[in-house]
Design an enzyme around this catalytic site. Structure first.
Site, short mmCIF file in Angstrom:
data_model
loop_
_atom_site.label_atom_id
_atom_site.label_comp_id
_atom_site.label_asym_id
_atom_site.label_seq_id
_atom_site.Cartn_x
_atom_site.Cartn_y
_atom_site.Cartn_z
N HIS A 145 0.72 -1.24 0.12
CA HIS A 145 -0.06 -0.08 -0.04
C HIS A 145 0.85 1.21 0.09
O HIS A 145 0.20 2.37 0.22
CB HIS A 145 -0.81 -0.03 1.23
CG HIS A 145 -1.92 -1.07 1.10
ND1 HIS A 145 -3.08 -0.97 1.88
CD2 HIS A 145 -2.17 -2.28 0.35
CE1 HIS A 145 -3.84 -1.81 1.52
NE2 HIS A 145 -3.36 -2.88 0.60
N ILE A 152 0.86 7.05 0.26
CA ILE A 152 0.18 5.82 1.00
C ILE A 152 -1.27 5.49 0.45
O ILE A 152 -1.97 6.83 0.63
CB ILE A 152 0.30 6.12 2.68
CG1 ILE A 152 1.70 6.56 2.89
CG2 ILE A 152 -0.27 4.94 3.17
CD1 ILE A 152 1.95 7.15 4.15
N CYS A 153 -1.60 4.22 0.25
CA CYS A 153 -2.94 4.11 -0.24
C CYS A 153 -3.62 3.57 1.16
O CYS A 153 -3.58 2.41 1.20
CB CYS A 153 -3.04 3.23 -1.30
SG CYS A 153 -5.00 2.73 -1.78
N ALA A 154 -4.17 4.41 1.89
CA ALA A 154 -5.01 3.82 2.88
C ALA A 154 -6.35 4.76 3.16
O ALA A 154 -6.17 6.05 3.12
CB ALA A 154 -3.85 4.30 4.32
N PHE A 174 -7.58 7.08 -4.73
CA PHE A 174 -7.15 5.67 -4.68
C PHE A 174 -8.63 4.75 -4.60
O PHE A 174 -9.44 5.17 -4.07
CB PHE A 174 -6.50 5.42 -3.40
CG PHE A 174 -5.13 6.39 -3.32
CD1 PHE A 174 -4.13 5.43 -4.10
CD2 PHE A 174 -4.55 7.12 -2.52
CE1 PHE A 174 -2.84 6.00 -4.20
CE2 PHE A 174 -3.49 7.57 -2.55
CZ PHE A 174 -2.47 7.23 -3.47
#
Length: 153
Positions: free
Chosen positions: A85, A92-94, A146
């Site tokens: 992620h 950051i893919c959160a 995202f």
């Protein structure tokens, strides 16, 4: 910066300075209410044992209604953690940094969540679309839409 953002950030910074940070999280720099830096380290056994990574938080006038722009700092000789992620440019893919952001979350809560994300990782690898994303990514990760489709890593 709007007064609500300044008041909230002043409160968070005061709490950090008086109570300290959780184990493995350290405030590096918070000279203003625009940009803060923290280091995070996963404590205990993990794929990231003994690695220390730097996070940059950028705040806009809508904080805490709007999430901060958070990314791992990437410089010569320092890369972002290799994680499914985390892109090689530090983005950051959160979901908590996007559609699941809540004004009740704090800077420290984000740090702890990212520390936990690293601690629970089972395989060091980049996101499958890393190269394409990094080539076309905006400077500010908040400008990315995202898709949150895998929360198992």
């Amino acid at each position: 910066m709007a007064s609500i953002a300044s008041r909230r950030l002043a409160k968070e910074l005061s709490e950090i300075k008086s109570e300290g940070c959780p184990v493995g999280i350290n405030l590096v720099k918070a000279d203003d209410f625009a940009t803060w830096w923290f280091t995070i380290e996963v404590m205990g056994e993990s794929l990231y044992e003994a690695e220390v990574h730097t996070l940059q938080f950028r705040f806009d006038a809508q904080y805490p209604i709007s999430s901060p722009a958070v990314q791992f700092v990437v410089t010569e000789g320092r890369e972002s953690p290799v994680h499914p992620h985390v892109y090689s440019n530090g983005h950051i893919c959160a979901s908590i940094l996007g559609n699941e952001w809540s004004p009740v979350l704090s800077v420290i809560a984000v740090c702890v969540t990212l520390q936990s994300m690293l601690a629970s990782c089972k395989k060091k690898e980049r996101p499958p679309d890393n190269d394409r994303y990094v080539r076309n990514a905006p400077e500010n990760p908040k400008k990315t839409q995202f898709e949150y489709h895998d929360d198992t890593v």
